[in-house]
Design a protein around this motif. Structure first.
Motif, PDB file in Angstrom:
ATOM      1  N   ALA A   1       0.839  -1.200   0.000  1.00 17.73           N
ATOM      2  CA  ALA A   1       0.000   0.000   0.000  1.00 17.73           C
ATOM      3  C   ALA A   1       0.872   1.247   0.000  1.00 17.73           C
ATOM      4  CB  ALA A   1      -0.910  -0.012   1.224  1.00 17.73           C
ATOM      5  N   CYS A   2       2.048   1.136  -0.559  1.00 17.26           N
ATOM      6  CA  CYS A   2       3.029   2.218  -0.569  1.00 17.26           C
ATOM      7  C   CYS A   2       2.452   3.464  -1.250  1.00 17.26           C
ATOM      8  CB  CYS A   2       4.276   1.740  -1.308  1.00 17.26           C
ATOM      9  SG  CYS A   2       5.586   2.934  -1.353  1.00 17.26           S
ATOM     10  N   LYS A   3       2.624   4.596  -0.610  1.00 16.13           N
ATOM     11  CA  LYS A   3       2.163   5.874  -1.166  1.00 16.13           C
ATOM     12  C   LYS A   3       3.307   6.838  -1.408  1.00 16.13           C
ATOM     13  CE  LYS A   3      -2.161   4.805  -0.986  1.00 16.13           C
ATOM     14  NZ  LYS A   3      -2.789   4.351  -2.197  1.00 16.13           N
ATOM     15  N   ALA A   4       4.483   6.525  -0.842  1.00  8.38           N
ATOM     16  CA  ALA A   4       5.636   7.409  -0.990  1.00  8.38           C
ATOM     17  C   ALA A   4       6.907   6.584  -1.103  1.00  8.38           C
ATOM     18  CB  ALA A   4       5.733   8.363   0.187  1.00  8.38           C
ATOM     19  N   LEU A   5       7.875   7.169  -1.786  1.00  7.63           N
ATOM     20  CA  LEU A   5       9.182   6.552  -1.956  1.00  7.63           C
ATOM     21  C   LEU A   5      10.230   7.557  -1.506  1.00  7.63           C
ATOM     22  CD1 LEU A   5      10.989   4.282  -3.246  1.00  7.63           C
ATOM     23  CD2 LEU A   5      10.936   5.666  -5.316  1.00  7.63           C
ATOM     24  N   VAL A   6      11.103   7.152  -0.608  1.00 11.73           N
ATOM     25  CA  VAL A   6      12.202   8.010  -0.181  1.00 11.73           C
ATOM     26  C   VAL A   6      13.426   7.615  -1.003  1.00 11.73           C
ATOM     27  CG1 VAL A   6      13.696   8.722   1.718  1.00 11.73           C
ATOM     28  CG2 VAL A   6      11.266   8.259   2.144  1.00 11.73           C
ATOM     29  N   LEU A   7      13.928   8.574  -1.763  1.00 12.92           N
ATOM     30  CA  LEU A   7      15.081   8.359  -2.622  1.00 12.92           C
ATOM     31  C   LEU A   7      16.243   9.176  -2.070  1.00 12.92           C
ATOM     32  CD1 LEU A   7      16.365   7.409  -5.344  1.00 12.92           C
ATOM     33  CD2 LEU A   7      15.446   9.526  -6.328  1.00 12.92           C
TER      34      LEU A   7
ATOM     35  N   LEU B   1       3.028   7.504  -6.833  1.00 14.96           N
ATOM     36  CA  LEU B   1       3.771   7.717  -5.596  1.00 14.96           C
ATOM     37  C   LEU B   1       4.232   9.157  -5.444  1.00 14.96           C
ATOM     38  CD1 LEU B   1       6.190   4.649  -5.689  1.00 14.96           C
ATOM     39  CD2 LEU B   1       4.049   4.854  -4.420  1.00 14.96           C
ATOM     40  N   LEU B   2       4.267   9.614  -4.221  1.00 19.10           N
ATOM     41  CA  LEU B   2       4.989  10.827  -3.865  1.00 19.10           C
ATOM     42  C   LEU B   2       6.450  10.411  -3.717  1.00 19.10           C
ATOM     43  CD1 LEU B   2       5.183  13.776  -2.782  1.00 19.10           C
ATOM     44  CD2 LEU B   2       4.798  12.814  -0.502  1.00 19.10           C
ATOM     45  N   VAL B   3       7.375  11.147  -4.325  1.00 17.79           N
ATOM     46  CA  VAL B   3       8.800  10.853  -4.190  1.00 17.79           C
ATOM     47  C   VAL B   3       9.416  11.914  -3.293  1.00 17.79           C
ATOM     48  CG1 VAL B   3      11.012  10.594  -5.379  1.00 17.79           C
ATOM     49  CG2 VAL B   3       8.906   9.756  -6.451  1.00 17.79           C
ATOM     50  N   ILE B   4       9.987  11.476  -2.200  1.00 12.30           N
ATOM     51  CA  ILE B   4      10.696  12.369  -1.290  1.00 12.30           C
ATOM     52  C   ILE B   4      12.178  12.159  -1.619  1.00 12.30           C
ATOM     53  CG2 ILE B   4      11.175  12.973   1.105  1.00 12.30           C
ATOM     54  CD1 ILE B   4       8.407  11.554   1.702  1.00 12.30           C
ATOM     55  N   SER B   5      12.752  13.133  -2.308  1.00 10.31           N
ATOM     56  CA  SER B   5      14.102  12.992  -2.828  1.00 10.31           C
ATOM     57  C   SER B   5      15.094  13.733  -1.944  1.00 10.31           C
ATOM     58  CB  SER B   5      14.165  13.528  -4.266  1.00 10.31           C
ATOM     59  OG  SER B   5      15.417  13.278  -4.831  1.00 10.31           O
TER      60      SER B   5
ATOM     61  N   THR C   1       7.325  15.288  -6.744  1.00  8.64           N
ATOM     62  CA  THR C   1       8.554  15.231  -5.949  1.00  8.64           C
ATOM     63  C   THR C   1       8.640  16.338  -4.918  1.00  8.64           C
ATOM     64  OG1 THR C   1       9.737  14.251  -7.808  1.00  8.64           O
ATOM     65  CG2 THR C   1      11.070  15.228  -6.083  1.00  8.64           C
ATOM     66  N   VAL C   2       9.020  15.950  -3.715  1.00  5.62           N
ATOM     67  CA  VAL C   2       9.436  16.884  -2.671  1.00  5.62           C
ATOM     68  C   VAL C   2      10.944  16.676  -2.545  1.00  5.62           C
ATOM     69  CG1 VAL C   2       9.299  17.510  -0.243  1.00  5.62           C
ATOM     70  CG2 VAL C   2       7.243  16.738  -1.459  1.00  5.62           C
ATOM     71  N   THR C   3      11.719  17.727  -2.786  1.00  6.61           N
ATOM     72  CA  THR C   3      13.172  17.630  -2.739  1.00  6.61           C
ATOM     73  C   THR C   3      13.688  18.210  -1.429  1.00  6.61           C
ATOM     74  OG1 THR C   3      13.265  17.860  -5.148  1.00  6.61           O
ATOM     75  CG2 THR C   3      15.319  18.219  -3.938  1.00  6.61           C
TER      76      THR C   3
END
Length: 120
Positions: free
Chosen positions: A14-20, A48-52, A80-82
């Protein structure tokens, strides 16, 4: 990096975000444009929201170049949120300051009252 396994793991959860984290700490590994493009495709497929985390962007070896995740495409930029900070690359640890870069469309979508990330 096993991007097929990442795609499968996201699809089965149920992933909604990915931390990169790019460049990676502590190894210094910098993801290639091709790897980042596939991660962006995974994020698009699964919404997905990507938190970079790009706090170490200025600290790369000569043969590598940091590519900001949000620069890959308009879709990548919208989701993306950087995270950045001058504290690591410029030895300003006492400042204790970091920045988040939210494109307007990303902030509005993820901050809406009906979104599951609201209040997290």
């Amino acid at each position: 990096m096993d991007l097929a396994a990442l795609d499968t793991a996201v699809a089965e959860s149920a992933c909604k975000a990915l931390v990169l984290v790019n460049p990676h700490n502590p190894t210094g590994r910098v993801h290639t444009r091709a790897e980042l493009a596939e991660i962006a495709a995974i994020a698009r497929r699964h919404d997905l929201l990507v938190i970079s985390d790009e706090i170490h962007a200025e600290l790369t070896y000569d043969s590598h170049r940091h590519i900001p995740f949000a620069s890959l495409s308009p879709d990548a930029a919208r989701r993306t949120v950087t995270l950045t900070s001058a504290t690591k690359a410029f030895n300003l640890a006492a400042i204790r300051c970091a920045l988040t870069h939210w494109p307007g469309s990303t902030h509005g979508r993820w901050a809406s009252p009906n979104h599951p990330w609201r209040g997290c």
